[in-house]
Structure formats: C-alpha cells, structure tokens
Design a protein around this motif. Structure first.
Motif, PDB file in Angstrom:
ATOM      1  N   HIS A  46      16.610  -3.616  20.828  1.00 24.12           N
ATOM      2  CA  HIS A  46      17.941  -4.662  20.903  1.00 24.12           C
ATOM      3  C   HIS A  46      18.697  -4.673  22.195  1.00 24.12           C
ATOM      4  CE1 HIS A  46      16.964  -4.384  16.383  1.00 24.12           C
ATOM      5  NE2 HIS A  46      16.975  -5.591  16.573  1.00 24.12           N
ATOM      6  N   TYR A  47      19.406  -5.833  22.632  1.00 17.50           N
ATOM      7  CA  TYR A  47      20.082  -5.817  23.577  1.00 17.50           C
ATOM      8  C   TYR A  47      21.523  -6.140  23.347  1.00 17.50           C
ATOM      9  CZ  TYR A  47      15.638  -4.826  26.089  1.00 17.50           C
ATOM     10  OH  TYR A  47      14.451  -4.398  26.861  1.00 17.50           O
ATOM     11  N   LEU A  48      22.480  -5.839  23.721  1.00 16.44           N
ATOM     12  CA  LEU A  48      23.838  -6.219  23.026  1.00 16.44           C
ATOM     13  C   LEU A  48      24.967  -6.491  24.376  1.00 16.44           C
ATOM     14  CD1 LEU A  48      22.536  -4.100  21.023  1.00 16.44           C
ATOM     15  CD2 LEU A  48      24.630  -4.494  19.795  1.00 16.44           C
ATOM     16  N   TRP A  49      25.417  -7.777  24.267  1.00 17.63           N
ATOM     17  CA  TRP A  49      26.552  -7.878  25.352  1.00 17.63           C
ATOM     18  C   TRP A  49      27.674  -8.383  24.564  1.00 17.63           C
ATOM     19  CZ3 TRP A  49      21.459  -9.809  25.807  1.00 17.63           C
ATOM     20  CH2 TRP A  49      20.785  -9.311  26.897  1.00 17.63           C
ATOM     21  N   GLY A  50      28.843  -8.143  25.129  1.00 21.82           N
ATOM     22  CA  GLY A  50      30.115  -8.817  24.778  1.00 21.82           C
ATOM     23  C   GLY A  50      30.760  -8.107  23.390  1.00 21.82           C
ATOM     24  N   GLU A  51      31.995  -8.536  23.091  1.00 26.57           N
ATOM     25  CA  GLU A  51      32.705  -8.054  21.937  1.00 26.57           C
ATOM     26  C   GLU A  51      33.470  -9.106  21.315  1.00 26.57           C
ATOM     27  OE1 GLU A  51      35.463  -4.968  23.560  1.00 26.57           O
ATOM     28  OE2 GLU A  51      33.805  -3.599  24.108  1.00 26.57           O
ATOM     29  N   GLY A  52      33.013 -10.337  21.335  1.00 27.00           N
ATOM     30  CA  GLY A  52      33.720 -11.543  20.545  1.00 27.00           C
ATOM     31  C   GLY A  52      33.252 -11.301  19.219  1.00 27.00           C
ATOM     32  N   ALA A  79      31.790 -17.283  27.233  1.00 24.24           N
ATOM     33  CA  ALA A  79      32.541 -18.269  26.290  1.00 24.24           C
ATOM     34  C   ALA A  79      33.121 -17.325  25.176  1.00 24.24           C
ATOM     35  CB  ALA A  79      31.694 -19.223  25.863  1.00 24.24           C
ATOM     36  N   GLY A  80      33.167 -16.296  25.118  1.00 24.23           N
ATOM     37  CA  GLY A  80      33.849 -15.421  24.210  1.00 24.23           C
ATOM     38  C   GLY A  80      33.207 -14.971  23.042  1.00 24.23           C
ATOM     39  N   CYS A  81      31.671 -14.790  23.365  1.00 24.50           N
ATOM     40  CA  CYS A  81      30.902 -14.676  21.891  1.00 24.50           C
ATOM     41  C   CYS A  81      30.456 -13.317  22.540  1.00 24.50           C
ATOM     42  CB  CYS A  81      29.708 -15.519  21.690  1.00 24.50           C
ATOM     43  SG  CYS A  81      30.103 -17.074  21.680  1.00 24.50           S
ATOM     44  N   SER A  82      29.892 -12.477  21.267  1.00 24.89           N
ATOM     45  CA  SER A  82      29.057 -11.097  21.221  1.00 24.89           C
ATOM     46  C   SER A  82      27.668 -11.870  21.091  1.00 24.89           C
ATOM     47  CB  SER A  82      29.457 -10.133  20.449  1.00 24.89           C
ATOM     48  OG  SER A  82      29.413 -10.807  19.181  1.00 24.89           O
ATOM     49  N   VAL A  83      26.738 -11.152  21.959  1.00 24.73           N
ATOM     50  CA  VAL A  83      25.173 -11.682  21.799  1.00 24.73           C
ATOM     51  C   VAL A  83      24.408 -10.517  21.270  1.00 24.73           C
ATOM     52  CG1 VAL A  83      23.477 -12.710  23.078  1.00 24.73           C
ATOM     53  CG2 VAL A  83      25.877 -13.597  23.403  1.00 24.73           C
TER      54      VAL A  83
END
Length: 272
Positions: A46-52, A79-83
């Motif tokens: 799994h690849y994770l980006w962001g902290e939204g 845009a402020g999401c976590s992915v």
C-alpha cells in the motif's frame, strides 16, 4: 475441448502482465509511505499520502499498478485529502501469480478495514468492477468515481474470447472453470445488478472510443445506480484519461464537494 486446453486458457485469462509505474509519475510514488499487509495469503503493498480527514481509496485496473494513479493521488492530497493506493494482488510490487476481480475485491475490503472508513473511491477499469463487488459485500462509500470501468462481465468474457482467439463455446468453458475456482456466479455479481440498491453518488468517466470496455455498459450501470451520472470524453484512451487535466479536476471537485446539488456532469471541457 480438452481439460488441458481449458486449463491453459484459464491460466492465460487470469495471469496479469506486470507493468512498471510510468517514469513521469515515479517521483510522486516515491513520496508515499509504504506499508505491507497480507491479504488472502499474499503480501499487498500500500502507498499512502496526506493527512486529511477525508480518506480516498484509489484502485487500479488489470495489468496496472499504483503508479498509474499518482496524478490523481497528488491532486487529491493537494485538495486536503489523504489517499491510499494498493498494488493489487499479482500486480506491481504485490505478491501473486494469478489474480481476478475477486482477488481485487478482497484487497479493497482489506484496505477498507485497515485504512478506512473511506469517504470515496476512484477506480479504473477492472478496479471499478471489483469495487462494485466489494460494495455489495459491505464496503460503504459516500462517493465513487469510475474511470473507463469494466461495467459488464458479459462484455468482458466476449472480449476475452476475441483476444484469446477462441470460440464462444471455448470461452464458456473457461468462464465455468473460473466460476468454480472463485466460487461465484458472474451473472449474480454483474455490476448493474448489484448496484441497484446502492445509495452512494457515482460519477463515471468513460471514453466513447475506449477499446477495453464499451461505453454502453457504463450507460447501463449509471441507469441502474440510483445516483449515477456519466461524463463522456473522447480520444483519451483507456489509461491516458487518468492523467488528463480536465478529468482529474472533475474527479477532485466531485469527491471534495459538499452537499447533494454539486458537480452535475455537463458540457465541460471533456464532457458532452
């Protein structure tokens, strides 16, 4: 047709070609945190980006990988999401030789349990079919964006027969073998059938000339999905559409908007 030939065709149909992430998107992929989970006996990366707070799951298609979705991932993080994106079983850096829409769906369910609940999903091609099945099994989403989705197993099997250059009778035997292997009925999990009870909002983006899946199947899916809408595009191909500026903007706007009256598909730059 002999059992040996049926088995060879089965292996051909369910052994994905592993592809590498596009060079242009590797820098984005390298920025992600990587985590590994065992799904159905095999390791899935799994690849994770962001902290939204608004969490979005991205699901690639057959013979794809997480790198194909990094432009969308980057735009959603901005845009402020976590992915979260997974290399699905048998793809990218994840384990597995054979795979299927059911293997995909199990990975979607596992990601939902580990990283969810997700606000929404963006799914491409076979990933959309897998997401639809996962939703029928309890994965709850407020919104979904399907891009050039596989929207009918009937069409998929017909095209598989054409690609493998075998008769409809032969492909029927392979399908029967697959249903036994996966313990499912493709008719029972046809996307337009299971979607009839869905209440989430759906945006389907489909190239009118997509060689991988006919847009008529997506029209049927959207008609069956209570809150579904279709955005038609042209000349973007099966995967290049994932990097198109207008499509990315439309997907991000749809997934991050609030309320029920937003984001109607219309005659935008890539619509018709």
């Amino acid at each position: 047709m002999s059992t040996d030939i049926t088995e060879k065709l089965h292996r051909l149909a369910f052994t994905p070609m592993r592809t590498q992430p596009p060079n242009a998107t590797r820098p984005i992929l390298e920025q992600a945190a990587k985590e590994v989970e065992v799904v159905d006996g095999g390791k899935v990366v799994h690849y994770l980006w962001g902290e939204g707070e608004r969490r979005i799951l991205l699901v690639h298609g057959w013979a794809g990988n997480a790198g194909h979705l990094t432009v969308l991932a980057d735009a959603l993080v901005r845009a402020g999401c976590s992915v979260v994106v997974a290399d699905l079983p048998g793809h990218g850096e994840s384990e597995g030789e054979r795979s299927s829409v059911i293997h995909f769906a199990k990975a979607v369910e596992a990601a939902d349990k580990r990283y969810g609940p997700f606000h929404a999903v963006v799914a491409h091609s076979m990933g959309a079919a897998a997401t639809t099945y996962a939703m029928s099994r309890g994965v709850t989403l407020e919104r979904a964006v399907f891009i050039n989705p596989i929207s009918s197993y009937i069409s998929l099997w017909r095209r598989s027969g054409e690609v493998m250059q075998v008769s409809p009778e032969a492909i029927a035997l392979v399908r029967s073998r697959a249903e036994e292997w996966l313990d499912i009925s493709f008719d029972a999990i046809e996307p337009a059938v299971v979607a009839r009870d869905f209440t989430s909002r759906l945006l389907v983006v489909h190239d009118e000339n997509d060689p991988e899946s006919p847009i008529t199947d997506s029209e049927t899916l959207v008609a069956a999905w209570e809150q579904g809408e279709l955005m038609r595009v042209r000349d973007l191909g099966h995967t290049r559409v994932l990097r198109d500026d207008a499509v990315v903007r439309r997907a991000v706007d749809f997934l991050t908007a609030d309320g029920t009256g937003d984001g109607a598909a219309g005659d935008g730059p890539a619509g018709r």
